[in-house]
Enzyme design. Structure first.
Site, PDB file in Angstrom:
ATOM      1  N   TYR A 196     -61.103  -4.961 -24.916  1.00  0.00           N
ATOM      2  CA  TYR A 196     -61.059  -3.753 -24.091  1.00  0.00           C
ATOM      3  C   TYR A 196     -60.006  -3.894 -23.001  1.00  0.00           C
ATOM      4  O   TYR A 196     -59.181  -2.992 -22.791  1.00  0.00           O
ATOM      5  CB  TYR A 196     -62.432  -3.481 -23.480  1.00  0.00           C
ATOM      6  CG  TYR A 196     -62.468  -2.231 -22.634  1.00  0.00           C
ATOM      7  CD1 TYR A 196     -62.679  -0.988 -23.223  1.00  0.00           C
ATOM      8  CD2 TYR A 196     -62.286  -2.281 -21.255  1.00  0.00           C
ATOM      9  CE1 TYR A 196     -62.714   0.173 -22.457  1.00  0.00           C
ATOM     10  CE2 TYR A 196     -62.313  -1.121 -20.485  1.00  0.00           C
ATOM     11  CZ  TYR A 196     -62.524   0.096 -21.092  1.00  0.00           C
ATOM     12  OH  TYR A 196     -62.542   1.247 -20.337  1.00  0.00           O
TER      13      TYR A 196
ATOM     14  N   SER B  53     -57.684   1.762 -17.310  1.00  0.00           N
ATOM     15  CA  SER B  53     -58.853   1.196 -16.621  1.00  0.00           C
ATOM     16  C   SER B  53     -58.358   0.229 -15.560  1.00  0.00           C
ATOM     17  O   SER B  53     -57.267  -0.348 -15.687  1.00  0.00           O
ATOM     18  CB  SER B  53     -59.744   0.450 -17.625  1.00  0.00           C
ATOM     19  OG  SER B  53     -60.732  -0.332 -16.973  1.00  0.00           O
TER      20      SER B  53
END
Length: 254
Positions: A152, A139
């Protein structure tokens, strides 16, 4: 990685980026196996998209990974691409341990241990193929943090470094390691995020990803243009500004 002619297993692809990518890859001449936990979604995908195979798998459960691996390889011995798509994202408040610990552990189990276990399950088979690819999914938040999602961010940073390290170790094999680095994309990864106008439209993201794979089959990172704002903030020297901008525009971070 070639954009066609592959047999591809994508665990965690019953919705969002995973499903959109699966459908586009099938349309471009690949055999695609979709994996997920919810059988009702798998049944609907199989009914709506003839030719796509489905396998039940929970990537947070080692026994489920082992069973799904056997099933996939029994039905598709020509498998040569694994895309470790499964992932979860949780908003966490680390002021109170009781409010975030279970969430953080779940994120790490799915986002870090899941890909590690999947790669371990398939690596022997992939090494036997003349041309194979492991595609990990990190990401932009692996490089610039979103305040609201600490675990995350950390999990995706781990996937980035895992990808870098595996690429070095597997350089003497037939297995390529490619890292897909999404920006914020309009999916249901967080509640309401599918309507977030700051995020990239899903269809636009998948089109750009496939275009990059076609133009750059030897790429080690797949970076759509929009993710470079986050990916290279530290390199450009505007890291603090990018952090401020990212967190000011995120509805979950205030």
């Amino acid at each position: 990685m070639d954009s066609s002619g592959n047999t591809i297993f994508i665990p965690g692809s019953t919705s969002g980026i995973g499903l959109a990518l699966a459908l586009e890859l099938q349309a471009r001449g690949n055999t695609v196996i979709v994996g997920g936990r919810r059988t009702e979604l798998l049944d609907k995908i199989a009914a709506d998209h003839p030719g796509i195979d489905t396998v039940t798998i929970d990537t947070a459960d080692p026994a489920s990974i082992a069973a799904a691996t056997q099933e996939v390889l029994a039905r598709h011995p020509e498998l040569n691409v694994l895309i470790t798509m499964a992932g979860i994202m949780r908003v966490e408040d680390w002021h109170q341990p009781e409010s975030f610990l279970a969430s953080a552990e779940s994120v790490v189990a799915t986002n870090v241990l899941g890909p590690i276990r999947l790669i371990a399950a398939f690596i022997e088979h992939l090494r036997s193929r003349p041309d194979a690819t492991i595609m990990t999914v990190s990401s932009g938040l692996a490089f610039t943090p979103l305040k609201a999602t600490p675990s995350y961010n950390a999990s995706k940073a781990a996937i980035h470094m895992l990808s870098e390290s595996l690429r070095l170790q597997l350089a003497d094999t037939s297995v390529k390691v490619v890292e897909l680095v999404p920006p914020g994309v309009r999916t249901e990864l967080l509640p309401g995020h599918e309507n977030n106008e700051v995020a990239m439209p899903l269809d636009e993201f998948v089109r750009e990803v496939l275009g990059l794979i076609e133009k750059q089959p030897d790429a080690t990172e797949i970076q759509v243009e929009r993710v470079k704002f986050l990916r290279y903030a530290e390199v450009r020297g505007d890291y603090a500004t990018v952090i401020e901008t990212l967190n000011a525009t995120d509805p979950h971070g205030r």
